[in-house]
Design an enzyme around this catalytic site. Structure first.
Site, PDB file in Angstrom:
ATOM      1  N   HIS A 162     -16.929  23.905  -9.597  1.00 24.60           N
ATOM      2  CA  HIS A 162     -16.144  25.126  -9.786  1.00 24.60           C
ATOM      3  C   HIS A 162     -14.650  24.830  -9.635  1.00 24.60           C
ATOM      4  O   HIS A 162     -14.226  24.153  -8.704  1.00 24.60           O
ATOM      5  CB  HIS A 162     -16.581  26.195  -8.785  1.00 24.60           C
ATOM      6  CG  HIS A 162     -17.987  26.664  -9.021  1.00 24.60           C
ATOM      7  ND1 HIS A 162     -18.894  26.853  -8.002  1.00 24.60           N
ATOM      8  CD2 HIS A 162     -18.635  26.970 -10.176  1.00 24.60           C
ATOM      9  CE1 HIS A 162     -20.045  27.262  -8.529  1.00 24.60           C
ATOM     10  NE2 HIS A 162     -19.909  27.340  -9.848  1.00 24.60           N
ATOM     11  N   HIS A 291     -19.139  21.968  -2.550  1.00 25.80           N
ATOM     12  CA  HIS A 291     -18.561  23.243  -2.979  1.00 25.80           C
ATOM     13  C   HIS A 291     -17.713  23.802  -1.839  1.00 25.80           C
ATOM     14  O   HIS A 291     -17.666  23.236  -0.746  1.00 25.80           O
ATOM     15  CB  HIS A 291     -19.661  24.246  -3.331  1.00 25.80           C
ATOM     16  CG  HIS A 291     -20.402  23.928  -4.589  1.00 25.80           C
ATOM     17  ND1 HIS A 291     -20.226  24.613  -5.766  1.00 25.80           N
ATOM     18  CD2 HIS A 291     -21.335  22.982  -4.862  1.00 25.80           C
ATOM     19  CE1 HIS A 291     -21.004  24.118  -6.701  1.00 25.80           C
ATOM     20  NE2 HIS A 291     -21.696  23.118  -6.183  1.00 25.80           N
ATOM     21  N   GLU A 360     -21.354  23.782   1.327  1.00 19.93           N
ATOM     22  CA  GLU A 360     -20.238  24.717   1.216  1.00 19.93           C
ATOM     23  C   GLU A 360     -19.271  24.339   2.335  1.00 19.93           C
ATOM     24  O   GLU A 360     -19.508  24.633   3.502  1.00 19.93           O
ATOM     25  CB  GLU A 360     -20.721  26.168   1.355  1.00 19.93           C
ATOM     26  CG  GLU A 360     -21.627  26.635   0.226  1.00 19.93           C
ATOM     27  CD  GLU A 360     -20.882  26.912  -1.070  1.00 19.93           C
ATOM     28  OE1 GLU A 360     -19.623  26.833  -1.058  1.00 19.93           O
ATOM     29  OE2 GLU A 360     -21.531  27.216  -2.081  1.00 19.93           O
TER      30      GLU A 360
END
Length: 408
Positions: A162, A291, A360
């Site tokens: 992303h 991420h 994350e």
């Protein structure tokens, strides 16, 4: 509001809704089913008990207002974060975040590693992006293991599916530097490099990353920069574009959505590059996808509420818990947050039986940590807290089931 879907301008919450702007939204969702319902339209950035927080584009805000208006607590436009105009042709970070690496700087770091450590480091191209940029792949192993030796256990680290998650480029890039720099001085790392085949793709979504920092202004862009046929929208969510369970929930068929799954699995050259590499590297046993943000260690399934079950379930749970002792992150099955289909780890495990984890990274939240843009001072600390998990995964890439040898 329901009548404005598909239009560029609208009025919502007392402000003008502009197609290129981003908006902060606070919603209420009281369980995983309600969160999964929201995930059909948006990406959920943060969950604090019954409160859900996210950053969305105008298209997704309109959908929320049309279909989940009762869950919205507040919504407001976000200012563009960056420097004053005058840098419109530059792809670089704002001065306050100069320690982050743009694409050219990533390539220079890789070239320097190959030049300084040719006996253990080499680089390749995984393929090219939508806009034709080379996707770099770093390989770290002893030269005795070259060419690709399927008898040497392999592991793959991937950063930046992303665009706005820039810290997820820095951590794998620093990992490559740390491994190469420590080869002569650290016996543990030396042994891993000599007995493992380590691959690091520090930045997958290059086009999106560059767009997010163009003009030294953060745009909170998430997707790649694919041109969508018969649509004015741009971009596919690369982490909804893998084939396993594709399109079965927690993603959108609408190109304007930030969680748009694409027209078909592996429609994007970036995800196709990962697919092609994995299919030619059967010795890859573990994959870690970085991420941001939330401080979580996630494992399959993401697209189903079911557990994997059996021995592999125990392996995933034990490895996630072990790694959490280093970085303090919360280990959990991905779908316990919300359903999200077509992601990297469901595909890696479901199709190739690769033990795959999603980290994350820090910060834990947006309000006190900076969310997607936590600043440059956090980089070294986040890397240090994640060295242990990375080395741990390298160690167990020969046989992840060894983790159960203590009788669990």
């Amino acid at each position: 509001m329901k009548g404005i879907l598909g239009f560029v301008f609208a009025t919502c919450w007392g402000f003008s809704l502009l197609a290129d702007d981003t908006y902060f939204v606070h919603l209420k969702a009281y369980n995983v089913d309600e969160r999964s319902g929201l995930a059909e339209y948006i990406h959920i950035d943060e969950i604090i008990e019954d409160d859900v927080y996210t950053t969305v584009n105008a298209h997704d805000l309109a959908l929320l207002e049309a279909f989940h208006w009762d869950k919205i607590v507040e919504a407001y436009p976000l200012a563009v974060d960056g420097e004053a105009p005058g840098f419109s042709n530059e792809y670089d970070f704002p001065a306050k975040d100069d320690d982050y690496h743009n694409y050219d700087e990533v390539l220079r770091v890789i070239d320097d590693l190959v030049e300084e450590y040719p006996h253990i480091v080499e680089s390749f191209s995984l393929g090219t992006t939508v806009e034709g940029r080379m996707i770099p792949l770093i390989r770290i192993t002893h030269r005795d293991n070259r060419p690709m030796n399927f008898f040497v256990p392999g592991i793959l680290f991937i950063g930046s599916h992303h665009a706005r998650e820039h810290l997820s480029t820095e951590v794998p890039l620093l990992l490559a530097q740390h491994l190469a720099d420590s080869y002569d001085s650290d016996p543990t790392i030396r042994k891993l490099i000599e007995t493992r085949d380590i691959y690091i793709a520090p930045v997958l979504n290059i086009d999106g990353k560059l767009y997010d920092i163009k003009g030294k202004k953060y745009k909170r862009w998430r997707k790649n920069r694919a041109v969508i046929e018969h649509s004015k929208a741009r971009g596919v969510d690369l982490n909804r574009n893998y084939s396993y369970g594709w399109g079965t929930g927690g993603s959108s068929k609408n190109p304007g959505s930030d969680v748009y799954m694409g027209p078909k699995p592996f429609s994007e050259p970036e995800t196709e590059a990962i697919k092609n590499f994995i299919e030619t590297a059967p010795h890859i046993r573990i994959l870690l996808s970085y991420h941001t943000y939330g401080e979580l260690i996630l494992y399959p399934w993401g697209g189903s509420k079911n557990n994997i079950g059996g021995r592999d379930q125990k392996i995933f749970e034990k490895m996630a818990w072990d790694m959490s002792q280093w970085n303090g992150y919360t280990p959990m099955k991905s779908s316990d947050l919300y359903i999200a289909s077509g992601d990297t780890c469901d595909w890696a495990y479901g199709v190739h039986q690769i033990y795959c984890f999603t980290f994350e990274l820090s910060p834990r939240g947006r309000f006190f940590g900076g969310g997607f843009y936590p600043g440059e001072k956090i980089i070294d600390a986040v890397f240090r807290e994640n060295i242990g998990p990375a080395l741990y995964l390298m160690d167990y890439s020969d046989d992840p089931s060894r983790i159960l040898s203590n009788g669990i």
